[in-house]
Design a protein around this motif. Structure first.
Motif, mmCIF file in Angstrom:
data_model
loop_
_atom_site.group_PDB
_atom_site.id
_atom_site.type_symbol
_atom_site.label_atom_id
_atom_site.label_comp_id
_atom_site.label_asym_id
_atom_site.label_seq_id
_atom_site.Cartn_x
_atom_site.Cartn_y
_atom_site.Cartn_z
ATOM 1 N N ASN A 90 3.225 14.560 131.279
ATOM 2 C CA ASN A 90 4.380 15.392 131.586
ATOM 3 C C ASN A 90 3.919 16.633 132.342
ATOM 4 O OD1 ASN A 90 6.219 13.753 130.108
ATOM 5 N ND2 ASN A 90 5.419 14.635 128.240
ATOM 6 N N THR A 91 4.830 17.182 133.125
ATOM 7 C CA THR A 91 4.519 18.439 133.797
ATOM 8 C C THR A 91 4.613 19.568 132.783
ATOM 9 O OG1 THR A 91 6.815 18.758 134.411
ATOM 10 C CG2 THR A 91 5.419 17.636 136.008
ATOM 11 N N PRO A 112 -5.428 13.078 135.275
ATOM 12 C CA PRO A 112 -4.320 12.731 136.157
ATOM 13 C C PRO A 112 -4.025 13.857 137.147
ATOM 14 C CG PRO A 112 -3.484 13.424 134.047
ATOM 15 C CD PRO A 112 -4.982 13.405 133.935
ATOM 16 N N ARG A 113 -3.616 13.496 138.344
ATOM 17 C CA ARG A 113 -3.263 14.495 139.352
ATOM 18 C C ARG A 113 -1.782 14.819 139.323
ATOM 19 N NH1 ARG A 113 -5.589 12.876 144.964
ATOM 20 N NH2 ARG A 113 -4.503 14.800 145.447
ATOM 21 N N TYR A 114 -0.975 13.875 138.806
ATOM 22 C CA TYR A 114 0.472 14.050 138.815
ATOM 23 C C TYR A 114 1.059 13.571 137.493
ATOM 24 C CZ TYR A 114 -0.443 14.218 143.826
ATOM 25 O OH TYR A 114 -0.943 14.530 145.053
ATOM 26 N N ALA A 115 2.272 14.006 137.219
ATOM 27 C CA ALA A 115 2.997 13.507 136.056
ATOM 28 C C ALA A 115 3.356 12.049 136.294
ATOM 29 C CB ALA A 115 4.257 14.333 135.837
ATOM 30 N N GLY A 116 3.476 11.308 135.218
ATOM 31 C CA GLY A 116 3.853 9.899 135.341
ATOM 32 C C GLY A 116 3.325 9.083 134.191
ATOM 33 N N CYS A 117 3.476 7.781 134.311
ATOM 34 C CA CYS A 117 3.015 6.844 133.295
ATOM 35 C C CYS A 117 1.859 6.042 133.884
ATOM 36 C CB CYS A 117 4.169 5.931 132.886
ATOM 37 S SG CYS A 117 3.778 4.855 131.513
ATOM 38 N N MET A 131 7.404 13.693 141.214
ATOM 39 C CA MET A 131 6.173 13.471 141.959
ATOM 40 C C MET A 131 5.317 12.373 141.327
ATOM 41 S SD MET A 131 6.990 15.524 144.197
ATOM 42 C CE MET A 131 5.603 15.275 145.263
ATOM 43 N N SER A 132 5.896 11.641 140.377
ATOM 44 C CA SER A 132 5.153 10.572 139.703
ATOM 45 C C SER A 132 5.271 9.268 140.485
ATOM 46 C CB SER A 132 5.671 10.387 138.272
ATOM 47 O OG SER A 132 6.913 9.713 138.292
#
Length: 114
Positions: free
Chosen positions: A45-46, A17-22, A72-73
């Motif tokens: 998570n970050t 993943p490039r960013y935090a998120g679901c 940023m997600s």
């Protein structure tokens, strides 16, 4: 019919993943006599971030510090704030939209000289 470990097959998956998120995905496995769909959800998570604030104010006077929270997600966030320590106040919940930055207003109002 139950398979023992000798009949199991590993299916390695690489996820970067490039960013935090679901993140959601489905894996479809088909054969001539079977169809299976596996749903996978990865929550990213970050890194744990720490910050330190120094709040100076005369006794009985409040000071408010806005704390930026960047999401940023690709998912909206609904965050719960748990404040510990006497004299600290702030909203119990804050919503941060996807790709947005929200300010959390942390108030310190001492009831005596610290």
């Amino acid at each position: 019919l139950f398979l023992d470990r000798s009949d199991a097959v590993e299916l390695p998956i690489k996820f970067i993943p490039r960013y935090a998120g679901c993140y959601h995905c489905q894996i479809l496995l088909k054969s001539s006599c079977d169809v299976r769909v596996y749903e996978i959800e990865c929550v990213v998570n970050t890194d744990h971030a720490e910050a330190e604030l120094e709040l100076l104010t005369p006794a009985y006077q409040a000071v408010v510090q806005d704390i930026p929270i960047s999401n940023m997600s690709s998912q909206d966030w609904k965050l719960e704030a748990i404040l510990e320590g006497q004299g600290f106040y702030g909203p119990p919940l804050i919503n941060v939209g996807s790709g947005e930055t929200a300010l959390y207003p942390l108030m310190f109002k001492p009831i005596a000289e610290c």
